[in-house]
Write an enzyme that holds these catalytic residues in place. Structure first.
Site, PDB file in Angstrom:
ATOM      1  N   HIS A  16      -6.219  -7.464  -0.172  1.00  0.00           N
ATOM      2  CA  HIS A  16      -6.384  -6.043  -0.478  1.00  0.00           C
ATOM      3  C   HIS A  16      -5.676  -5.695  -1.796  1.00  0.00           C
ATOM      4  CE1 HIS A  16      -6.543  -6.333   4.003  1.00  0.00           C
ATOM      5  NE2 HIS A  16      -7.585  -5.526   3.832  1.00  0.00           N
ATOM      6  N   HIS A  62       0.817  -1.226   0.000  1.00  0.00           N
ATOM      7  CA  HIS A  62       0.000   0.000   0.000  1.00  0.00           C
ATOM      8  C   HIS A  62       0.849   1.275   0.000  1.00  0.00           C
ATOM      9  CE1 HIS A  62      -3.575  -2.344   0.523  1.00  0.00           C
ATOM     10  NE2 HIS A  62      -3.231  -2.788   1.713  1.00  0.00           N
ATOM     11  N   ASP A  87      -4.274 -12.726   3.927  1.00  0.00           N
ATOM     12  CA  ASP A  87      -5.534 -12.281   4.530  1.00  0.00           C
ATOM     13  C   ASP A  87      -6.759 -12.667   3.698  1.00  0.00           C
ATOM     14  OD1 ASP A  87      -4.480 -10.541   2.673  1.00  0.00           O
ATOM     15  OD2 ASP A  87      -4.467  -8.793   3.989  1.00  0.00           O
ATOM     16  N   ASP A 118      -2.616 -10.896  -2.038  1.00  0.00           N
ATOM     17  CA  ASP A 118      -3.151 -10.328  -0.798  1.00  0.00           C
ATOM     18  C   ASP A 118      -4.626  -9.972  -1.027  1.00  0.00           C
ATOM     19  OD1 ASP A 118      -1.939  -8.756   1.878  1.00  0.00           O
ATOM     20  OD2 ASP A 118      -3.735  -7.806   1.044  1.00  0.00           O
TER      21      ASP A 118
HETATM   22 ZN    ZN Z   1      -3.892  -7.188   2.920  1.00  0.00          ZN
END
Ligand code: ZN
Length: 355
Positions: free
Chosen positions: A169, A130, A254, A167
């Site tokens: 996200h 991120h 995750d 991931d």
């Molecule tokens: Zn993540």
């Protein structure tokens, strides 16, 4: 390969990664890596080559990050508790862990590019995908894999790098860094509607980079068979048609069904199957080296077991490829939609087919 079907696997680990302490209730806790390192000692002993991280140079960090932002992180040194952003608190030694997280990925990347191992898993924290050039957030400080890719371009002259991001996200930082260029092909599957809100199907790259960003938002029912189907078709095609010289994996866990943040349904073995797919299908690209870097995964036990399965699958993919052929409705729908959007670019599709 040292034996038929067996790959040489290395890991990056360092106790200093545990010194990043974002607070007792924060999900990105030192316990995550503690559990992973415990698993390494228990399951592998000295079987895996251990690579120590090195300190990244300022020049290397500046391949991705602005000098102002790097200075902002350095200023948190030794302060007991500061907030980089609301969701990313830092402790006194966080700057050092973040610095070494980049350096761990650089060291791992150098090791596989030098042929010291076929694949390396950098078990580092804080995570990175991120982090944007001018700021961190989403538990990330520096963009570990983006710096590694830039370094591989600058130092090793690589012209084609594939970044696979499983991931749960979307890796908005990675996407932003490489959005305008064809030298890095970025593929992300992520839960739709989740933080940070980017990663729509229509975000496909820009200018010379058009078609080199591939986003696949997935629904909550996303499970192992769907993931294997999607990765077999899309990543398989990318390996054949783009022929990357290096494969980087933003390996967050995750998307696991027991994760407290993600809501999708992957299992530890499912992640192993994705790793096995990449390891076996990369032969179509001339067997480029692979570096995985730890991103998310917030249930320490599920995380450790997922890393365990991925390491086993990296070493001997064959045992994870038994159900390689399973088709799923959701997997087929996602592949079809990705092809519809990306056929116009022809980066990894060809006339509506991925073969
Ligand atoms: Zn993540």
């Amino acid at each position: 390969m040292s034996r038929q079907g067996t790959h040489r696997v290395a890991v990056v680990r360092d106790e200093r990664y545990l010194e990043h302490k974002p607070g007792l209730t924060h999900p990105e806790s030192p316990q995550r890596l503690q559990e992973v390192y415990r698993m390494l000692d228990r399951e592998f002993g000295a079987d895996l080559t251990a690579i120590p991280p090195r300190a990244a140079t300022l020049e290397e960090l500046e391949l991705v990050h602005t000098p102002e932002y790097i200075e902002q992180v350095l200023k948190t040194a030794e302060a007991p508790f500061t907030h980089l952003t609301l969701d990313t608190p830092l402790s006194a030694k966080s700057y050092e862990a973040a610095w070494l997280a980049v350096g761990g990925c650089l060291a791992g990347g150098e090791a596989v590019l030098a042929g010291q191992a076929d694949v390396c898993f950098a078990l580092v924290r804080p995570p990175g995908h991120h982090a944007r050039p001018g700021g961190g957030g989403g538990f990330c400080v520096f963009n570990n894999l983006a710096v590694t890719a830039r370094h591989a371009q600058a130092r090793h002259g690589l012209e084609r790098i594939l970044i696979v991001d499983w991931d749960v996200h979307h890796g908005n930082g990675v996407q932003e860094v490489f959005y305008d260029e064809p030298e890095v092909l970025y593929f992300s599957s992520h839960q739709e509607g989740l933080f940070p809100g980017t990663g729509d199907w229509t975000e496909t790259g820009r200018g010379p980079g058009a078609g080199y960003t591939v986003n696949v938002p997935v629904p909550l029912s996303w499970g192992d068979h769907d993931a294997v189907h999607l990765y077999r078709e899309i990543v398989g095609s990318m390996l054949r048609r783009y022929r990357p010289q290096l494969i980087l994996v933003a390996a967050g866990f995750d998307a696991h069904l027991e994760d407290p943040l993600g809501r999708t349904k992957l299992t530890a073995v499912g992640f192993g199957r994705l790793a096995a797919l990449i390891m076996s299908r990369r032969e179509a690209a001339g067997s480029p080296p692979v570096l995985l870097a730890l991103e998310g995964g917030y249930g320490p036990l599920a995380l450790a077991e997922s890393v365990h399965q991925v390491l086993l699958a990296c070493r001997e993919p064959a045992g994870y490829l038994d159900q390689d052929g399973v088709e799923t409705g959701l997997g087929a729908d996602l592949v079809q939609r990705a092809r519809l959007i990306h056929d116009q670019f022809g980066v990894w599709t060809e006339g509506g087919r991925t073969e």
